[in-house]
Scaffold this motif. Sequence first.
Motif, mmCIF file in Angstrom:
data_model
loop_
_atom_site.group_PDB
_atom_site.id
_atom_site.type_symbol
_atom_site.label_atom_id
_atom_site.label_comp_id
_atom_site.label_asym_id
_atom_site.label_seq_id
_atom_site.Cartn_x
_atom_site.Cartn_y
_atom_site.Cartn_z
ATOM 1 N N CYS A 165 62.223 2.039 4.690
ATOM 2 C CA CYS A 165 61.858 1.126 3.601
ATOM 3 C C CYS A 165 63.092 0.484 3.002
ATOM 4 O O CYS A 165 63.110 -0.705 2.692
ATOM 5 C CB CYS A 165 61.086 1.867 2.521
ATOM 6 S SG CYS A 165 59.489 2.385 3.066
ATOM 7 N N VAL B 166 53.605 -9.034 2.478
ATOM 8 C CA VAL B 166 52.564 -8.642 3.424
ATOM 9 C C VAL B 166 51.213 -9.144 2.906
ATOM 10 O O VAL B 166 50.934 -9.088 1.709
ATOM 11 C CB VAL B 166 52.553 -7.112 3.588
ATOM 12 C CG1 VAL B 166 51.333 -6.664 4.358
ATOM 13 C CG2 VAL B 166 53.802 -6.657 4.303
ATOM 14 N N ARG B 167 50.387 -9.646 3.826
ATOM 15 C CA ARG B 167 49.103 -10.247 3.473
ATOM 16 C C ARG B 167 48.200 -9.283 2.690
ATOM 17 O O ARG B 167 48.146 -8.098 2.989
ATOM 18 C CB ARG B 167 48.394 -10.650 4.766
ATOM 19 C CG ARG B 167 47.131 -11.437 4.615
ATOM 20 C CD ARG B 167 46.417 -11.485 5.961
ATOM 21 N NE ARG B 167 46.073 -10.134 6.415
ATOM 22 C CZ ARG B 167 44.985 -9.482 6.005
ATOM 23 N NH1 ARG B 167 44.148 -10.051 5.172
ATOM 24 N NH2 ARG B 167 44.734 -8.259 6.453
ATOM 25 N N THR C 238 55.161 -2.625 7.826
ATOM 26 C CA THR C 238 54.919 -1.626 6.778
ATOM 27 C C THR C 238 53.720 -0.749 7.111
ATOM 28 O O THR C 238 53.701 0.429 6.772
ATOM 29 C CB THR C 238 54.689 -2.309 5.424
ATOM 30 O OG1 THR C 238 53.848 -3.427 5.606
ATOM 31 C CG2 THR C 238 55.993 -2.740 4.801
ATOM 32 N N LEU D 280 64.151 -2.286 5.151
ATOM 33 C CA LEU D 280 63.324 -3.483 4.983
ATOM 34 C C LEU D 280 63.666 -4.206 3.688
ATOM 35 O O LEU D 280 63.663 -5.427 3.617
ATOM 36 C CB LEU D 280 61.844 -3.096 4.959
ATOM 37 C CG LEU D 280 61.222 -2.706 6.287
ATOM 38 C CD1 LEU D 280 59.756 -2.406 6.078
ATOM 39 C CD2 LEU D 280 61.376 -3.825 7.296
ATOM 40 N N LEU D 281 63.958 -3.414 2.638
ATOM 41 C CA LEU D 281 64.191 -4.019 1.330
ATOM 42 C C LEU D 281 65.546 -4.705 1.258
ATOM 43 O O LEU D 281 65.682 -5.760 0.655
ATOM 44 C CB LEU D 281 64.113 -2.946 0.243
ATOM 45 C CG LEU D 281 62.722 -2.629 -0.287
ATOM 46 C CD1 LEU D 281 62.774 -1.395 -1.150
ATOM 47 C CD2 LEU D 281 62.197 -3.790 -1.088
ATOM 48 N N MET E 127 57.285 2.151 0.074
ATOM 49 C CA MET E 127 56.575 1.347 1.069
ATOM 50 C C MET E 127 55.911 0.134 0.428
ATOM 51 O O MET E 127 55.966 -0.978 0.960
ATOM 52 C CB MET E 127 55.527 2.208 1.786
ATOM 53 C CG MET E 127 56.146 3.107 2.828
ATOM 54 S SD MET E 127 54.938 3.997 3.764
ATOM 55 C CE MET E 127 54.436 5.242 2.644
ATOM 56 N N ALA E 128 55.288 0.361 -0.754
ATOM 57 C CA ALA E 128 54.631 -0.750 -1.440
ATOM 58 C C ALA E 128 55.648 -1.805 -1.839
ATOM 59 O O ALA E 128 55.406 -3.006 -1.713
ATOM 60 C CB ALA E 128 53.896 -0.227 -2.674
ATOM 61 N N LYS E 129 56.811 -1.341 -2.292
ATOM 62 C CA LYS E 129 57.855 -2.276 -2.703
ATOM 63 C C LYS E 129 58.329 -3.102 -1.517
ATOM 64 O O LYS E 129 58.508 -4.322 -1.626
ATOM 65 C CB LYS E 129 59.017 -1.470 -3.295
ATOM 66 C CG LYS E 129 59.737 -2.187 -4.384
ATOM 67 C CD LYS E 129 60.751 -1.272 -5.034
ATOM 68 C CE LYS E 129 61.752 -2.140 -5.762
ATOM 69 N NZ LYS E 129 62.660 -1.379 -6.594
ATOM 70 N N ALA E 130 58.506 -2.414 -0.370
ATOM 71 C CA ALA E 130 58.941 -3.120 0.831
ATOM 72 C C ALA E 130 57.894 -4.146 1.253
ATOM 73 O O ALA E 130 58.221 -5.282 1.612
ATOM 74 C CB ALA E 130 59.203 -2.123 1.957
ATOM 75 N N ALA E 131 56.611 -3.753 1.171
ATOM 76 C CA ALA E 131 55.535 -4.667 1.571
ATOM 77 C C ALA E 131 55.507 -5.890 0.669
ATOM 78 O O ALA E 131 55.342 -7.021 1.130
ATOM 79 C CB ALA E 131 54.196 -3.938 1.522
ATOM 80 N N LEU E 132 55.693 -5.659 -0.632
ATOM 81 C CA LEU E 132 55.683 -6.778 -1.574
ATOM 82 C C LEU E 132 56.874 -7.692 -1.321
ATOM 83 O O LEU E 132 56.772 -8.915 -1.413
ATOM 84 C CB LEU E 132 55.730 -6.229 -3.000
ATOM 85 C CG LEU E 132 55.186 -7.131 -4.089
ATOM 86 C CD1 LEU E 132 53.729 -7.413 -3.839
ATOM 87 C CD2 LEU E 132 55.382 -6.489 -5.436
ATOM 88 N N HIS E 133 57.996 -7.076 -0.977
ATOM 89 C CA HIS E 133 59.213 -7.833 -0.689
ATOM 90 C C HIS E 133 59.010 -8.733 0.526
ATOM 91 O O HIS E 133 59.469 -9.872 0.556
ATOM 92 C CB HIS E 133 60.355 -6.839 -0.444
ATOM 93 C CG HIS E 133 61.667 -7.474 -0.170
ATOM 94 N ND1 HIS E 133 62.386 -8.125 -1.144
ATOM 95 C CD2 HIS E 133 62.404 -7.564 0.960
ATOM 96 C CE1 HIS E 133 63.510 -8.587 -0.616
ATOM 97 N NE2 HIS E 133 63.544 -8.256 0.667
ATOM 98 N N LEU E 134 58.290 -8.201 1.536
ATOM 99 C CA LEU E 134 58.039 -8.978 2.750
ATOM 100 C C LEU E 134 56.824 -9.883 2.616
ATOM 101 O O LEU E 134 56.472 -10.582 3.556
ATOM 102 C CB LEU E 134 57.826 -8.033 3.941
ATOM 103 C CG LEU E 134 59.004 -7.159 4.346
ATOM 104 C CD1 LEU E 134 58.601 -6.215 5.459
ATOM 105 C CD2 LEU E 134 60.166 -8.022 4.791
ATOM 106 N N ILE F 65 53.710 0.174 -7.862
ATOM 107 C CA ILE F 65 54.383 -0.594 -6.825
ATOM 108 C C ILE F 65 55.806 -0.967 -7.213
ATOM 109 O O ILE F 65 56.730 -0.787 -6.432
ATOM 110 C CB ILE F 65 53.570 -1.866 -6.477
ATOM 111 C CG1 ILE F 65 52.272 -1.458 -5.786
ATOM 112 C CG2 ILE F 65 54.362 -2.775 -5.583
ATOM 113 C CD1 ILE F 65 51.449 -2.592 -5.325
ATOM 114 N N ASP G 258 51.323 -5.084 10.511
ATOM 115 C CA ASP G 258 52.640 -5.358 9.929
ATOM 116 C C ASP G 258 53.542 -4.153 10.116
ATOM 117 O O ASP G 258 53.087 -3.045 10.366
ATOM 118 C CB ASP G 258 52.496 -5.646 8.431
ATOM 119 C CG ASP G 258 52.020 -7.048 8.180
ATOM 120 O OD1 ASP G 258 52.726 -7.978 8.588
ATOM 121 O OD2 ASP G 258 50.916 -7.206 7.608
#
Lengths: 165, 89, 104
Positions: B79, C93-94, B31, B82-83, C84-91, A125, B29
Amino acid sequence: MNVLKRLVPHPIFSLLLWIVWLLLNNTIAMGHVVLGAVVALILPWATAKFWADRLHVHKPGLALRFLLLVLWDITVANIQVAKLIMNPMRKLRPAFIEYPLDTDHDFAVTVLAATISLTPGTVSIDVNSDRSVLLIHGLDIEDEAATIAEIKNRYEKPIREIFGC
Amino acid sequence: MLATAVLIAMVMVILALVLNIWRVIIGPDVTDRILALDTLYINSIALLVLLGIHMASAHYFEAALLIAMMGFIGTSALCKYLLRGDIIE
Amino acid sequence: MIEIIISVFIIFGGIFTLIGSIGLARRPDFYTRLHGPTKATTLGVGGLLVASMIYFGTQETISMHELLVTMFLFMTAPVSCHLMAKAALHLRVRSEVDLPKSDK
């Protein structure tokens, strides 16, 4: 030697570009061989400024063995994850794992992260800013320490040997 | 034999496409939607490859290659947005 | 004989493509959903491309395009997954399990 090095900064990359050009055109006609060679020489030269450090493969034999091992792991472990996904009764134990990295070489970390993502059960991640911890998400983790040890022995060790870092 | 196998695989891939579209619609979401779109384009490559075998024509690969590249660039751009709130820094 | 091999690869590829999407549709949170598409789907499409390579290899013209698509997919799948995982962690995400602390 130095002039040659400046004109052809990335010989392996040039060779790869040339092969990809020929594959794209699906031909080995003389015209394309020459044109591809010109493109393969000009592109790395023109983009030389944007490259980080050069990559050195110290042990090509081990690299090939590692590639085969990863391909095998992808196939076998995918079947296991397929079983996990198809079995609704099974309760999964997802977890975030902080994996301590032994190397801070950019390219080696990239290869390791990609390997972890492709072998089922784990996804990489994030890497923290000083490249010491890799954050991993596992789909079904029984024992965190065992997973870390397995990744360390199975993937990180050969990668570090291949690139000599 | 081969024709049947191709047809069965096509049905499976189309089912997969329907599941992906469902995930694009329900989210929840942003993502999730990006992930579903990413899977959607990979599955469309699968469908194109199957069509190529079905019609015994190698002309579909240019399209498959283009989808692969554009899809990857699209996913990374989304992405990145978003980042960082910006695509090209 | 070669037809059987191609058919096996095609069915194998189709099954894995479907399983990847089922994983995407059924898992409860984003981080577990991420696993299906990045691996099973990539492997499934890889299987289909191998089948296609063998199939067109038995015709008169040898086609190597599939090799390019396969290589490209196997190189880009982990990268887009990571992004995608990085973006989700940044936001934030639940997730079903606790999210790790961000280092920013």
